[in-house]
Design an enzyme around this catalytic site. Structure first.
Site, PDB file in Angstrom:
ATOM      1  N   TYR A   1       0.837  22.171  -1.509  1.00  0.00           N
ATOM      2  CA  TYR A   1       1.533  23.361  -1.018  1.00  0.00           C
ATOM      3  C   TYR A   1       2.510  23.911  -2.034  1.00  0.00           C
ATOM      4  O   TYR A   1       3.705  24.004  -1.823  1.00  0.00           O
ATOM      5  CB  TYR A   1       2.158  23.075   0.353  1.00  0.00           C
ATOM      6  CG  TYR A   1       1.057  22.767   1.334  1.00  0.00           C
ATOM      7  CD1 TYR A   1       0.200  23.776   1.762  1.00  0.00           C
ATOM      8  CD2 TYR A   1       0.807  21.471   1.761  1.00  0.00           C
ATOM      9  CE1 TYR A   1      -0.864  23.505   2.598  1.00  0.00           C
ATOM     10  CE2 TYR A   1      -0.263  21.191   2.605  1.00  0.00           C
ATOM     11  CZ  TYR A   1      -1.086  22.207   3.018  1.00  0.00           C
ATOM     12  OH  TYR A   1      -2.143  21.941   3.843  1.00  0.00           O
TER      13      TYR A   1
ATOM     14  N   HIS B   1      -8.384   7.925  -3.247  1.00  0.00           N
ATOM     15  CA  HIS B   1      -8.767   6.523  -3.459  1.00  0.00           C
ATOM     16  C   HIS B   1     -10.020   6.360  -4.309  1.00  0.00           C
ATOM     17  O   HIS B   1     -10.335   5.256  -4.744  1.00  0.00           O
ATOM     18  CB  HIS B   1      -9.018   5.837  -2.109  1.00  0.00           C
ATOM     19  CG  HIS B   1      -7.789   5.701  -1.288  1.00  0.00           C
ATOM     20  ND1 HIS B   1      -7.327   6.721  -0.487  1.00  0.00           N
ATOM     21  CD2 HIS B   1      -6.914   4.681  -1.148  1.00  0.00           C
ATOM     22  CE1 HIS B   1      -6.217   6.311   0.129  1.00  0.00           C
ATOM     23  NE2 HIS B   1      -5.945   5.080  -0.261  1.00  0.00           N
TER      24      HIS B   1
ATOM     25  N   ARG C   1      -4.701  22.812  12.207  1.00  0.00           N
ATOM     26  CA  ARG C   1      -4.856  22.408  10.813  1.00  0.00           C
ATOM     27  C   ARG C   1      -4.586  20.907  10.732  1.00  0.00           C
ATOM     28  O   ARG C   1      -3.437  20.468  10.765  1.00  0.00           O
ATOM     29  CB  ARG C   1      -3.864  23.177   9.926  1.00  0.00           C
ATOM     30  CG  ARG C   1      -3.805  22.681   8.470  1.00  0.00           C
ATOM     31  CD  ARG C   1      -5.065  23.046   7.717  1.00  0.00           C
ATOM     32  NE  ARG C   1      -5.089  22.621   6.330  1.00  0.00           N
ATOM     33  CZ  ARG C   1      -5.829  21.587   5.878  1.00  0.00           C
ATOM     34  NH1 ARG C   1      -6.530  20.840   6.697  1.00  0.00           N
ATOM     35  NH2 ARG C   1      -5.861  21.307   4.594  1.00  0.00           N
TER      36      ARG C   1
ATOM     37  N   CYS D   1       0.054  28.648   8.219  1.00  0.00           N
ATOM     38  CA  CYS D   1      -0.444  27.824   7.117  1.00  0.00           C
ATOM     39  C   CYS D   1      -0.408  28.637   5.830  1.00  0.00           C
ATOM     40  O   CYS D   1      -0.689  29.838   5.843  1.00  0.00           O
ATOM     41  CB  CYS D   1      -1.872  27.376   7.420  1.00  0.00           C
ATOM     42  SG  CYS D   1      -2.524  26.275   6.165  1.00  0.00           S
TER      43      CYS D   1
ATOM     44  N   HIS E   1       0.836  -1.205   0.000  1.00  0.00           N
ATOM     45  CA  HIS E   1       0.000   0.000   0.000  1.00  0.00           C
ATOM     46  C   HIS E   1       0.871   1.255   0.000  1.00  0.00           C
ATOM     47  O   HIS E   1       1.731   1.406   0.867  1.00  0.00           O
ATOM     48  CB  HIS E   1      -0.892  -0.023   1.258  1.00  0.00           C
ATOM     49  CG  HIS E   1      -1.820   1.134   1.368  1.00  0.00           C
ATOM     50  ND1 HIS E   1      -1.753   2.031   2.407  1.00  0.00           N
ATOM     51  CD2 HIS E   1      -2.827   1.560   0.563  1.00  0.00           C
ATOM     52  CE1 HIS E   1      -2.700   2.954   2.251  1.00  0.00           C
ATOM     53  NE2 HIS E   1      -3.357   2.680   1.135  1.00  0.00           N
TER      54      HIS E   1
HETATM   55  N1  MTE Z   1       1.192  16.957  10.355  1.00  0.00           N
HETATM   56  C1  MTE Z   1       0.371  15.902  10.318  1.00  0.00           C
HETATM   57  N2  MTE Z   1       0.827  14.718  10.751  1.00  0.00           N
HETATM   58  N3  MTE Z   1      -0.903  15.991   9.844  1.00  0.00           N
HETATM   59  C2  MTE Z   1      -1.395  17.185   9.364  1.00  0.00           C
HETATM   60  O1  MTE Z   1      -2.561  17.233   8.947  1.00  0.00           O
HETATM   61  N4  MTE Z   1      -0.916  19.545   8.866  1.00  0.00           N
HETATM   62  C3  MTE Z   1       0.179  20.446   8.464  1.00  0.00           C
HETATM   63  C4  MTE Z   1       1.239  20.529   9.553  1.00  0.00           C
HETATM   64  N5  MTE Z   1       1.620  19.206   9.990  1.00  0.00           N
HETATM   65  C5  MTE Z   1      -0.537  18.327   9.369  1.00  0.00           C
HETATM   66  C6  MTE Z   1       0.768  18.161   9.922  1.00  0.00           C
HETATM   67  C7  MTE Z   1      -0.270  21.801   8.148  1.00  0.00           C
HETATM   68  S1  MTE Z   1      -0.843  22.086   6.582  1.00  0.00           S
HETATM   69  C8  MTE Z   1      -0.136  22.830   9.039  1.00  0.00           C
HETATM   70  S2  MTE Z   1      -0.589  24.398   8.614  1.00  0.00           S
HETATM   71  C9  MTE Z   1       0.401  22.600  10.397  1.00  0.00           C
HETATM   72  O2  MTE Z   1       0.698  21.231  10.645  1.00  0.00           O
HETATM   73  C10 MTE Z   1      -0.577  23.058  11.449  1.00  0.00           C
HETATM   74  O3  MTE Z   1      -0.055  22.869  12.724  1.00  0.00           O
HETATM   75  P1  MTE Z   1      -0.983  23.149  13.987  1.00  0.00           P
HETATM   76  O4  MTE Z   1      -2.270  22.372  13.834  1.00  0.00           O
HETATM   77  O5  MTE Z   1      -0.187  22.752  15.173  1.00  0.00           O
HETATM   78  O6  MTE Z   1      -1.286  24.626  13.979  1.00  0.00           O
HETATM   79 MO    MO Z   2      -1.208  24.326   6.365  1.00  0.00          MO
END
Ligand code: MTE
Ligand code: MO
Length: 524
Positions: free
Chosen positions: A339, A64, A141, A191, A40
């Site tokens: 991103y 998916h 987020r 973000c 996977h």
């Molecule tokens: N890491 C994991 N494992 N899962 C996630 O969804 N989101 C990312 C990042 N790291 C994310 C992640 C995004 S897009 C952002 S903007 C930040 O974590 C947000 O961090 P916070 O929720 O601590 O503000």
């Molecule tokens: Mo983000």
């Protein structure tokens, strides 16, 4: 094949993640995914769905929902769900596990954009009321659910590190804390979608969460240095001086300039940063376990996350359990697609591979609160009291058409660049003045780290222009005279914000950093 056996939901439940033969349900069919787990692409995160329906997960990982994935799945079909457990051809809704059922309880003051997964920003007036955003108000987020790591077992949480030669090394959180010096860094996370709603309003539809100005927060992070851990794990690289931009190392060691550090989290989120940032002795990249003097809250990555200061927060991977040093960027969609930013003409399905992935971010600023007239005189501005308040003028001045105004906000630039200046206009950009930068960093220990990783808060007190005959707005209460406040910041490389969002419009709505405008219509 209708001759296949029928299974009850209870039978499937026996084949959960701990079973040697994990099963999943899709529609009314049962699949034995034992042989698929290893192959996977998303790794064993698929086991999260074992023992139940895979559908709620595919709603999150929408990639998916394709014929290709369904074809793969068809190879593993072993039977059907018994009709006794079906409602309209599917397992009953209440028999399907909610992937978000273990998510933490959140502060009710957060402004929620989506509940599952949870995405929320602090209310504007709380966002930068204090220099460090309180943990419970720090924006959240999440792309998926919040992984469960029991507090009592947090020290056993394992981080696996894989080096370019394929060697691996495993550290428990307890080992990381014990074996490496602890560092603290004060840094913003922002973000790439922060202020996206602004771009939408000004320049047209954008894809993604419609954040206000609050997908940004500031905290003091505590952890160990990624550079220290990589060195301990045995990473040896050229010092960069004998490397070339094309990725050939002259020293025989892997070329620092050509490598990437890929991070992944327990729920299969992943992204990467260039190795040059990871090992930069002034780069302050942390494997963090503390936030504002407390253990990381679950929403922010408990028990371990990457914190990459000055870099788009998408790279600060939460619930961190794997690091791979590789000559390629992370293959995740969050590295290769989401991103990135594009030209105004490129549309919602651009040439993804041609664009570079975001790392350091540009300068931005925002107004987070405005007070006018009596509001100020009544002492509503938290940072204004005593003599300052008297300076705002008494009621007699109210007879004139000029009204006092107090404004607060933040400015921030990526890459460790500081904020040189914040310009503010009370008349839509015709005339300008400079806001006062709040001195949050002069106290010893207030801003830890080698570069300017924090935001600069700013404040401004002035007089609204005479509004007679200016922008008129009609609402239920009658006709009002309004004016537009505008803020823009300049960083210490003299980068400044673009004037409008139309010039930097991209269908993804990333990096909405144009001058921030707030329309004010005092009652007059
Ligand atoms: N890491 C994991 N494992 N899962 C996630 O969804 N989101 C990312 C990042 N790291 C994310 C992640 C995004 S897009 C952002 S903007 C930040 O974590 C947000 O961090 P916070 O929720 O601590 O503000
Ligand atoms: Mo983000």
């Amino acid at each position: 094949d209708p001759s296949l056996p029928r299974y009850r939901l209870a039978d499937v439940r026996q084949h959960d993640a701990s079973s040697p033969h994990p099963w999943i349900i899709y529609g009314d069919k049962v699949y034995d995914i034992t042989d698929w787990v290893g192959a996977h692409p998303g790794g064993d995160v698929i086991l999260r769905a074992a023992g139940g329906s895979v559908e709620p997960y595919w709603n999150i990982f929408s990639i998916h929902k394709s014929d290709h994935v369904r074809e793969i799945l068809e190879q593993y079909v072993i039977g059907y769900i018994d009709a006794a457990d079906l409602v309209d051809g599917r397992p009953a809704a209440d028999a399907i596990e909610d992937p978000f059922k273990e998510d933490p309880v959140r502060d009710p003051r957060l402004v929620t954009h989506t509940l599952k997964p949870r995405n929320a920003e602090p209310p504007n007036e709380e966002l930068d009321r204090t220099f460090k955003t309180p943990n419970e108000l720090f924006y959240v987020r999440n792309h998926m659910w919040v992984p469960v790591v029991e507090e009592a077992k947090a020290d056993d949480h394992a981080l696996e590190i894989e080096l370019p030669d394929g060697e691996t090394r495993r550290y428990t959180l307890a080992e990381l804390k014990e074996r490496f010096p602890t560092h603290k860094v004060t840094a913003v996370l922002q973000c790439s979608g922060s202020r996206r709603s602004d771009m939408t309003r000004q320049a047209g539809k954008t894809n993604g969460l419609q954040w206000g100005v609050g997908a940004i927060s500031n905290a003091e992070w505590e952890g160990v240095r990624l550079a220290d851990v990589l060195a301990d794990a045995g990473l040896t690289v050229s010092d960069g001086t004998s490397s070339t931009r094309s990725g050939t190392a002259v020293s025989g060691k892997p070329d620092t300039n050509a490598l990437h550090v890929q991070f992944s989290g327990l729920e299969a989120y992943g992204s990467s940063i260039p190795l040059t940032k990871a090992i930069d002795p002034r780069g302050d990249v942390l494997l963090a376990f503390g936030m504002n003097g407390q253990p990381l809250p679950r929403d922010h990555g408990f028990p371990l996350r990457a914190v990459v200061p000055g870099t788009v927060a998408a790279r600060s991977v939460k619930w961190l359990n794997k690091i791979v040093v590789s000559d390629e960027e992370s293959h995740s969609q969050w590295q290769r697609r989401d991103y990135k930013s594009f030209g105004p003409n490129e549309g919602a399905n651009p040439n993804w591979d041609r664009a570079v992935s975001m790392q350091e971010t540009p300068v931005t600023s925002a107004i987070t609160a405005v007070w006018v007239g009596d509001c100020i005189r009544r002492g509503k501005v938290p940072w204004m009291s005593g003599s300052k308040l008297r300076g705002v003028g008494d009621a007699s001045e109210k007879e004139t058409t000029k009204e006092p105004v107090a404004v607060q906000g933040y400015a921030y630039s990526g890459g460790g660049r500081g904020i040189a200046r914040v310009d503010i206009s009370l008349d839509g950009g015709k005339t300008w003045d400079q806001a006062e930068l709040v001195d949050d960093c002069s106290k010893p220990g207030a801003c830890l780290g080698n570069k300017n990783w924090t935001w600069k808060r700013w404040r401004y007190v002035g007089q609204l222009p005479s509004l007679k005959g200016t922008e008129l707005t009609k609402d239920a209460a009658g006709t009002k005279a309004c004016t537009t406040l505008v803020v823009k910041a300049t960083d210490d490389s003299y980068n400044s914000q673009p004037e409008s969002h139309s010039g930097i419009y991209n269908a993804r709505g990333n990096l909405a950093t144009a001058w921030h405008r707030v329309r004010v219509c005092p009652d007059c």
